[in-house]
Design a protein around this motif. Structure first.
Motif, PDB file in Angstrom:
ATOM      1  N   THR A 156     -45.820  29.034  30.634  1.00  0.00           N
ATOM      2  CA  THR A 156     -46.322  28.605  31.986  1.00  0.00           C
ATOM      3  C   THR A 156     -45.477  29.716  32.891  1.00  0.00           C
ATOM      4  OG1 THR A 156     -46.065  26.281  31.387  1.00  0.00           O
ATOM      5  CG2 THR A 156     -45.308  26.647  33.699  1.00  0.00           C
ATOM      6  N   LEU A 157     -44.201  30.064  32.558  1.00  0.00           N
ATOM      7  CA  LEU A 157     -43.656  31.312  33.298  1.00  0.00           C
ATOM      8  C   LEU A 157     -44.404  32.530  33.118  1.00  0.00           C
ATOM      9  CD1 LEU A 157     -40.129  30.520  32.273  1.00  0.00           C
ATOM     10  CD2 LEU A 157     -41.099  29.961  34.518  1.00  0.00           C
ATOM     11  N   LEU A 158     -45.021  32.836  32.227  1.00  0.00           N
ATOM     12  CA  LEU A 158     -46.056  33.899  32.163  1.00  0.00           C
ATOM     13  C   LEU A 158     -47.079  33.894  32.939  1.00  0.00           C
ATOM     14  CD1 LEU A 158     -46.262  35.135  28.100  1.00  0.00           C
ATOM     15  CD2 LEU A 158     -45.277  36.339  30.047  1.00  0.00           C
ATOM     16  N   ALA A 159     -47.631  32.825  33.162  1.00  0.00           N
ATOM     17  CA  ALA A 159     -48.968  32.606  33.902  1.00  0.00           C
ATOM     18  C   ALA A 159     -48.653  32.870  35.413  1.00  0.00           C
ATOM     19  CB  ALA A 159     -49.227  31.200  33.825  1.00  0.00           C
ATOM     20  N   LYS A 160     -47.070  32.785  35.877  1.00  0.00           N
ATOM     21  CA  LYS A 160     -46.977  33.187  37.114  1.00  0.00           C
ATOM     22  C   LYS A 160     -46.759  34.683  37.315  1.00  0.00           C
ATOM     23  CE  LYS A 160     -44.647  28.837  37.764  1.00  0.00           C
ATOM     24  NZ  LYS A 160     -43.365  27.956  37.937  1.00  0.00           N
ATOM     25  N   ARG A 161     -46.601  35.459  36.230  1.00  0.00           N
ATOM     26  CA  ARG A 161     -46.373  36.585  36.280  1.00  0.00           C
ATOM     27  C   ARG A 161     -47.645  37.646  35.972  1.00  0.00           C
ATOM     28  NH1 ARG A 161     -40.664  38.760  34.601  1.00  0.00           N
ATOM     29  NH2 ARG A 161     -39.452  37.353  35.534  1.00  0.00           N
ATOM     30  N   LEU A 162     -48.440  37.089  35.222  1.00  0.00           N
ATOM     31  CA  LEU A 162     -49.676  37.735  34.519  1.00  0.00           C
ATOM     32  C   LEU A 162     -50.784  37.559  35.699  1.00  0.00           C
ATOM     33  CD1 LEU A 162     -49.555  37.108  30.623  1.00  0.00           C
ATOM     34  CD2 LEU A 162     -48.781  39.182  31.937  1.00  0.00           C
ATOM     35  N   ASN A 163     -51.754  38.529  35.702  1.00  0.00           N
ATOM     36  CA  ASN A 163     -52.733  38.660  36.662  1.00  0.00           C
ATOM     37  C   ASN A 163     -54.085  38.452  35.694  1.00  0.00           C
ATOM     38  OD1 ASN A 163     -51.369  38.792  38.943  1.00  0.00           O
ATOM     39  ND2 ASN A 163     -51.652  41.042  38.903  1.00  0.00           N
ATOM     40  N   THR A 164     -54.056  37.431  34.817  1.00  0.00           N
ATOM     41  CA  THR A 164     -55.321  37.081  34.016  1.00  0.00           C
ATOM     42  C   THR A 164     -55.817  35.637  34.131  1.00  0.00           C
ATOM     43  OG1 THR A 164     -53.829  36.378  32.187  1.00  0.00           O
ATOM     44  CG2 THR A 164     -54.329  38.596  32.054  1.00  0.00           C
ATOM     45  N   ARG A 165     -56.940  35.398  33.923  1.00  0.00           N
ATOM     46  CA  ARG A 165     -57.684  34.295  34.052  1.00  0.00           C
ATOM     47  C   ARG A 165     -56.737  33.000  33.119  1.00  0.00           C
ATOM     48  NH1 ARG A 165     -63.418  33.865  32.859  1.00  0.00           N
ATOM     49  NH2 ARG A 165     -63.381  35.796  34.086  1.00  0.00           N
ATOM     50  N   SER A 166     -56.584  33.447  32.074  1.00  0.00           N
ATOM     51  CA  SER A 166     -55.871  32.568  30.988  1.00  0.00           C
ATOM     52  C   SER A 166     -54.655  33.133  30.378  1.00  0.00           C
ATOM     53  CB  SER A 166     -56.813  32.051  29.876  1.00  0.00           C
ATOM     54  OG  SER A 166     -57.028  33.203  29.042  1.00  0.00           O
ATOM     55  N   VAL A 167     -53.681  32.507  30.052  1.00  0.00           N
ATOM     56  CA  VAL A 167     -52.495  32.985  29.215  1.00  0.00           C
ATOM     57  C   VAL A 167     -52.520  32.871  27.693  1.00  0.00           C
ATOM     58  CG1 VAL A 167     -49.860  33.150  29.310  1.00  0.00           C
ATOM     59  CG2 VAL A 167     -51.163  32.816  31.475  1.00  0.00           C
ATOM     60  N   PRO A 168     -52.275  33.626  26.732  1.00  0.00           N
ATOM     61  CA  PRO A 168     -52.497  33.193  25.283  1.00  0.00           C
ATOM     62  C   PRO A 168     -51.280  32.278  24.880  1.00  0.00           C
ATOM     63  CG  PRO A 168     -52.000  35.678  25.888  1.00  0.00           C
ATOM     64  CD  PRO A 168     -52.063  34.987  27.073  1.00  0.00           C
ATOM     65  N   LYS A 169     -51.683  31.454  24.092  1.00  0.00           N
ATOM     66  CA  LYS A 169     -50.790  30.368  23.553  1.00  0.00           C
ATOM     67  C   LYS A 169     -49.778  31.290  22.565  1.00  0.00           C
ATOM     68  CE  LYS A 169     -53.801  26.732  22.983  1.00  0.00           C
ATOM     69  NZ  LYS A 169     -54.729  25.822  22.238  1.00  0.00           N
ATOM     70  N   LEU A 170     -48.493  31.250  22.692  1.00  0.00           N
ATOM     71  CA  LEU A 170     -47.322  32.027  21.932  1.00  0.00           C
ATOM     72  C   LEU A 170     -47.016  31.439  20.710  1.00  0.00           C
ATOM     73  CD1 LEU A 170     -45.081  32.700  25.350  1.00  0.00           C
ATOM     74  CD2 LEU A 170     -47.008  33.911  24.215  1.00  0.00           C
ATOM     75  N   GLN A 171     -46.873  32.309  19.753  1.00  0.00           N
ATOM     76  CA  GLN A 171     -46.209  31.917  18.395  1.00  0.00           C
ATOM     77  C   GLN A 171     -45.393  32.887  18.101  1.00  0.00           C
ATOM     78  OE1 GLN A 171     -49.215  31.718  15.356  1.00  0.00           O
ATOM     79  NE2 GLN A 171     -47.701  30.414  13.965  1.00  0.00           N
ATOM     80  N   PHE A 172     -44.267  32.677  17.691  1.00  0.00           N
ATOM     81  CA  PHE A 172     -42.998  33.586  17.474  1.00  0.00           C
ATOM     82  C   PHE A 172     -43.035  33.687  16.031  1.00  0.00           C
ATOM     83  CE2 PHE A 172     -42.116  32.062  21.784  1.00  0.00           C
ATOM     84  CZ  PHE A 172     -41.671  33.122  22.314  1.00  0.00           C
ATOM     85  N   HIS A 173     -42.690  34.934  15.635  1.00  0.00           N
ATOM     86  CA  HIS A 173     -42.557  35.438  14.084  1.00  0.00           C
ATOM     87  C   HIS A 173     -41.235  36.285  14.055  1.00  0.00           C
ATOM     88  CE1 HIS A 173     -46.440  34.121  12.863  1.00  0.00           C
ATOM     89  NE2 HIS A 173     -46.906  34.368  14.167  1.00  0.00           N
ATOM     90  N   TYR A 174     -40.543  36.440  12.925  1.00  0.00           N
ATOM     91  CA  TYR A 174     -39.312  37.222  12.808  1.00  0.00           C
ATOM     92  C   TYR A 174     -39.818  38.558  12.363  1.00  0.00           C
ATOM     93  CZ  TYR A 174     -35.165  39.115  10.987  1.00  0.00           C
ATOM     94  OH  TYR A 174     -34.037  40.006  10.662  1.00  0.00           O
ATOM     95  N   ASP A 175     -39.422  39.626  12.926  1.00  0.00           N
ATOM     96  CA  ASP A 175     -39.829  40.971  12.731  1.00  0.00           C
ATOM     97  C   ASP A 175     -38.822  41.553  11.724  1.00  0.00           C
ATOM     98  OD1 ASP A 175     -40.537  43.669  12.503  1.00  0.00           O
ATOM     99  OD2 ASP A 175     -40.426  43.888  14.579  1.00  0.00           O
ATOM    100  N   ALA A 176     -38.767  41.832  10.486  1.00  0.00           N
ATOM    101  CA  ALA A 176     -37.597  42.111   9.492  1.00  0.00           C
ATOM    102  C   ALA A 176     -37.880  43.542   9.541  1.00  0.00           C
ATOM    103  CB  ALA A 176     -37.884  41.565   8.080  1.00  0.00           C
ATOM    104  N   SER A 177     -38.496  44.504  10.444  1.00  0.00           N
ATOM    105  CA  SER A 177     -38.525  45.850  10.347  1.00  0.00           C
ATOM    106  C   SER A 177     -37.197  46.768  10.441  1.00  0.00           C
ATOM    107  CB  SER A 177     -39.677  46.487  10.895  1.00  0.00           C
ATOM    108  OG  SER A 177     -39.430  46.324  12.398  1.00  0.00           O
ATOM    109  N   ILE A 178     -36.413  46.077  11.304  1.00  0.00           N
ATOM    110  CA  ILE A 178     -35.169  46.822  11.649  1.00  0.00           C
ATOM    111  C   ILE A 178     -34.245  46.444  10.444  1.00  0.00           C
ATOM    112  CG2 ILE A 178     -33.095  46.724  13.033  1.00  0.00           C
ATOM    113  CD1 ILE A 178     -34.812  46.211  15.411  1.00  0.00           C
ATOM    114  N   GLU A 179     -34.224  45.459   9.875  1.00  0.00           N
ATOM    115  CA  GLU A 179     -33.428  44.817   8.762  1.00  0.00           C
ATOM    116  C   GLU A 179     -33.831  45.941   7.294  1.00  0.00           C
ATOM    117  OE1 GLU A 179     -33.337  41.145   5.902  1.00  0.00           O
ATOM    118  OE2 GLU A 179     -32.986  40.581   7.905  1.00  0.00           O
ATOM    119  N   ARG A 180     -35.093  46.183   7.184  1.00  0.00           N
ATOM    120  CA  ARG A 180     -35.395  46.982   6.254  1.00  0.00           C
ATOM    121  C   ARG A 180     -35.095  48.272   6.293  1.00  0.00           C
ATOM    122  NH1 ARG A 180     -40.331  43.860   6.513  1.00  0.00           N
ATOM    123  NH2 ARG A 180     -41.334  45.469   7.759  1.00  0.00           N
ATOM    124  N   GLY A 181     -35.216  49.035   7.698  1.00  0.00           N
ATOM    125  CA  GLY A 181     -34.847  50.220   8.186  1.00  0.00           C
ATOM    126  C   GLY A 181     -33.359  50.726   7.749  1.00  0.00           C
TER     127      GLY A 181
END
Length: 146
Positions: free
Chosen positions: A97-122
């Motif tokens: 909802t907050l993104l919709a106020k900031r983006l100039n797009t007709r629709s805002v994507p549904k968000l799904q969060f995932h953990y990025d372990a690349s820094i840990e591997r590095g």
């Protein structure tokens, strides 16, 4: 790169910048700690976005606990990561909802969060390289003394 894919990439970059700010400023869930948005993959139709985050370790007053949890991820870190992801996925609608106020797009994507372990591997790979170099120096140091 086609015009459509460059647009998708621009939208993904904008979502990444905006989410980094919104998570720190707007999400008041105590389970969300120091979270860094490392990347966003948006589908071609702009309907879905996979948001990749890393979770920084929380420091305590006990230096022994800090050293043990910062050097190698343990069960505490995994629980902290899971709690952060659960909280972020629960707040995904609010963030959208907050993104919709900031983006100039007709629709805002549904968000799904995932953990990025690349820094840990590095960090793990860097530590292995440092250990190998130290062992090599020690080996060559012993050879020259003989």
């Amino acid at each position: 790169m086609t015009d459509a894919s460059s647009r998708v990439q621009r939208v993904a970059d904008q979502i990444q910048r905006d989410l980094a700010t919104l998570i720190q400023m707007e999400v008041n869930d105590p389970r969300v700690g120091m979270v860094s948005v490392t990347g966003v993959d948006v589908s071609r139709d702009l309907a879905h976005a996979k948001v990749y985050v890393t979770v920084m370790n929380s420091l305590t007053d006990d230096h022994k606990v800090n050293d043990s949890t910062l050097s190698e991820p343990g069960d505490l870190d995994k629980l902290e990561i899971e709690d952060n992801l659960k909280a972020l996925n629960k707040a995904a609608g609010y963030l959208r909802t907050l993104l919709a106020k900031r983006l100039n797009t007709r629709s805002v994507p549904k968000l799904q969060f995932h953990y990025d372990a690349s820094i840990e591997r590095g960090q793990r790979l860097s530590s292995l390289i440092d250990n190998a170099l130290a062992a090599d120096r020690e080996q060559h140091g012993n050879d020259s003394e003989d």
